[in-house]
Design a protein around this motif. Sequence first.
Motif, PDB file in Angstrom:
ATOM      1  N   HIS A 268       0.831  -1.196   0.000  1.00  0.00           N
ATOM      2  CA  HIS A 268       0.000   0.000   0.000  1.00  0.00           C
ATOM      3  C   HIS A 268       0.869   1.250   0.000  1.00  0.00           C
ATOM      4  N   SER A 269       0.365   2.318  -0.562  1.00  0.00           N
ATOM      5  CA  SER A 269       1.099   3.585  -0.578  1.00  0.00           C
ATOM      6  C   SER A 269       0.544   4.512   0.496  1.00  0.00           C
ATOM      7  N   PHE A 270       1.300   5.548   0.820  1.00  0.00           N
ATOM      8  CA  PHE A 270       0.831   6.523   1.789  1.00  0.00           C
ATOM      9  C   PHE A 270       1.434   7.885   1.459  1.00  0.00           C
ATOM     10  N   SER A 271       0.786   8.925   1.968  1.00  0.00           N
ATOM     11  CA  SER A 271       1.259  10.283   1.759  1.00  0.00           C
ATOM     12  C   SER A 271       2.405  10.594   2.713  1.00  0.00           C
ATOM     13  N   MET A 272       3.408  11.296   2.228  1.00  0.00           N
ATOM     14  CA  MET A 272       4.519  11.699   3.082  1.00  0.00           C
ATOM     15  C   MET A 272       4.064  12.649   4.180  1.00  0.00           C
ATOM     16  N   ASN A 273       2.871  13.206   4.018  1.00  0.00           N
ATOM     17  CA  ASN A 273       2.352  14.130   5.032  1.00  0.00           C
ATOM     18  C   ASN A 273       2.096  13.456   6.378  1.00  0.00           C
ATOM     19  N   VAL A 274       2.028  12.101   6.383  1.00  0.00           N
ATOM     20  CA  VAL A 274       1.754  11.418   7.653  1.00  0.00           C
ATOM     21  C   VAL A 274       3.000  11.326   8.533  1.00  0.00           C
ATOM     22  N   LEU A 275       4.181  11.555   7.958  1.00  0.00           N
ATOM     23  CA  LEU A 275       5.424  11.341   8.706  1.00  0.00           C
ATOM     24  C   LEU A 275       5.526  12.187   9.979  1.00  0.00           C
ATOM     25  N   PRO A 276       5.103  13.472   9.962  1.00  0.00           N
ATOM     26  CA  PRO A 276       5.127  14.214  11.241  1.00  0.00           C
ATOM     27  C   PRO A 276       4.285  13.540  12.319  1.00  0.00           C
ATOM     28  N   GLY A 277       3.127  12.991  11.932  1.00  0.00           N
ATOM     29  CA  GLY A 277       2.287  12.295  12.899  1.00  0.00           C
ATOM     30  C   GLY A 277       2.961  11.046  13.429  1.00  0.00           C
ATOM     31  N   VAL A 278       3.640  10.294  12.552  1.00  0.00           N
ATOM     32  CA  VAL A 278       4.375   9.102  12.966  1.00  0.00           C
ATOM     33  C   VAL A 278       5.432   9.481  13.999  1.00  0.00           C
ATOM     34  N   LEU A 279       6.185  10.550  13.697  1.00  0.00           N
ATOM     35  CA  LEU A 279       7.255  10.993  14.594  1.00  0.00           C
ATOM     36  C   LEU A 279       6.696  11.440  15.947  1.00  0.00           C
ATOM     37  N   VAL A 280       5.627  12.246  15.915  1.00  0.00           N
ATOM     38  CA  VAL A 280       5.043  12.760  17.160  1.00  0.00           C
ATOM     39  C   VAL A 280       4.465  11.622  17.999  1.00  0.00           C
ATOM     40  N   ALA A 281       3.696  10.711  17.373  1.00  0.00           N
ATOM     41  CA  ALA A 281       3.078   9.604  18.109  1.00  0.00           C
ATOM     42  C   ALA A 281       4.137   8.705  18.746  1.00  0.00           C
ATOM     43  N   THR A 282       5.213   8.423  18.004  1.00  0.00           N
ATOM     44  CA  THR A 282       6.262   7.534  18.503  1.00  0.00           C
ATOM     45  C   THR A 282       7.052   8.179  19.638  1.00  0.00           C
ATOM     46  N   LEU A 283       7.516   9.403  19.426  1.00  0.00           N
ATOM     47  CA  LEU A 283       8.329  10.075  20.443  1.00  0.00           C
ATOM     48  C   LEU A 283       7.521  10.360  21.714  1.00  0.00           C
ATOM     49  N   CYS A 284       6.275  10.818  21.541  1.00  0.00           N
ATOM     50  CA  CYS A 284       5.465  11.156  22.711  1.00  0.00           C
ATOM     51  C   CYS A 284       5.078   9.909  23.500  1.00  0.00           C
ATOM     52  N   THR A 285       4.879   8.779  22.820  1.00  0.00           N
ATOM     53  CA  THR A 285       4.623   7.532  23.539  1.00  0.00           C
ATOM     54  C   THR A 285       5.854   7.138  24.345  1.00  0.00           C
ATOM     55  N   PHE A 286       7.027   7.344  23.762  1.00  0.00           N
ATOM     56  CA  PHE A 286       8.288   7.038  24.471  1.00  0.00           C
ATOM     57  C   PHE A 286       8.437   7.925  25.718  1.00  0.00           C
TER      58      PHE A 286
END
Length: 291
Positions: A268-286
Amino acid sequence: MKKTILLPHLLMGFYALLVAGSFHVGHRITMYMPPLVLTFVRFMLATLLFGCYVGLRYGLHPPSWRDMLRYLVISATLVGYFWALFASLRHTSALNTSMIYTLTPLYSTLFGLFFLGEKPSAGRVGWLVLAMLGALWVIAGGSSDRLLALSLNPWDFVFMAGCALMGLFSPLSKKLSRGEPTAVMTFRTLAAGSFLLFLLSWKELGSTDFTHWPPPLVWGLLYLVVCTTILTFFIVQYASLRMEVGKVMGYVYLTPVFALAIGLMLGHSFSMNVLPGVLVATLCTFFLQRS
């Protein structure tokens, strides 16, 4: 000591990965069986399979009526969540339900305060909210238009109530534990849930064809039964007895990230626009876990 502290966190990360995989699996098999019947079969098979392990390891001893009531109360949160999910999906979108589900860790934190006296710091609440926003951005595909276009109907509020029940699962498991092995608690919770689901689905069970199970349904059920029923229920109950419940359910915010990664592996493909959300969700969970 460090290993004892680290293990629940590693297991909850694994939990988020397993749940992310269930979205792809569930999407492929719901066409073969009514959702409520599918959930009953999932619980029932999990009860039978896990019961074999518990019987060999601990022995199968019937609980007292008082203990059975505890397990019915715990399992009712899961059954209520699944009922709300399937009922609301008939009247609302998967995008709405995905976004509403991000409220679950906040519910767990609130119930942890109310039932267990686990008072979160302001910093922890802040990390929780930021992780939720990151997960929402991933779910929305990195599109502010999709976020702003979210409109709620009465069935979305039904699912909010269902998410509140899911948020209650972890605190109740901790509150109602009486020191029994986690595996025994998980097995009895599954058995109680199977009983409640039978009461809800018996009419549909009579009209369901159980003689023809195509391979996708068999393999999909195997994944749901073993990975996202037996393992995930065990992991949440195990971690809830060793961590603050707000931190336990905070790992939910990694689920969209793992779902995105699995989608990529499936082509599946995805928009590069999701990357900030990936970074924020991962770091904030940590940082939430370290707070």
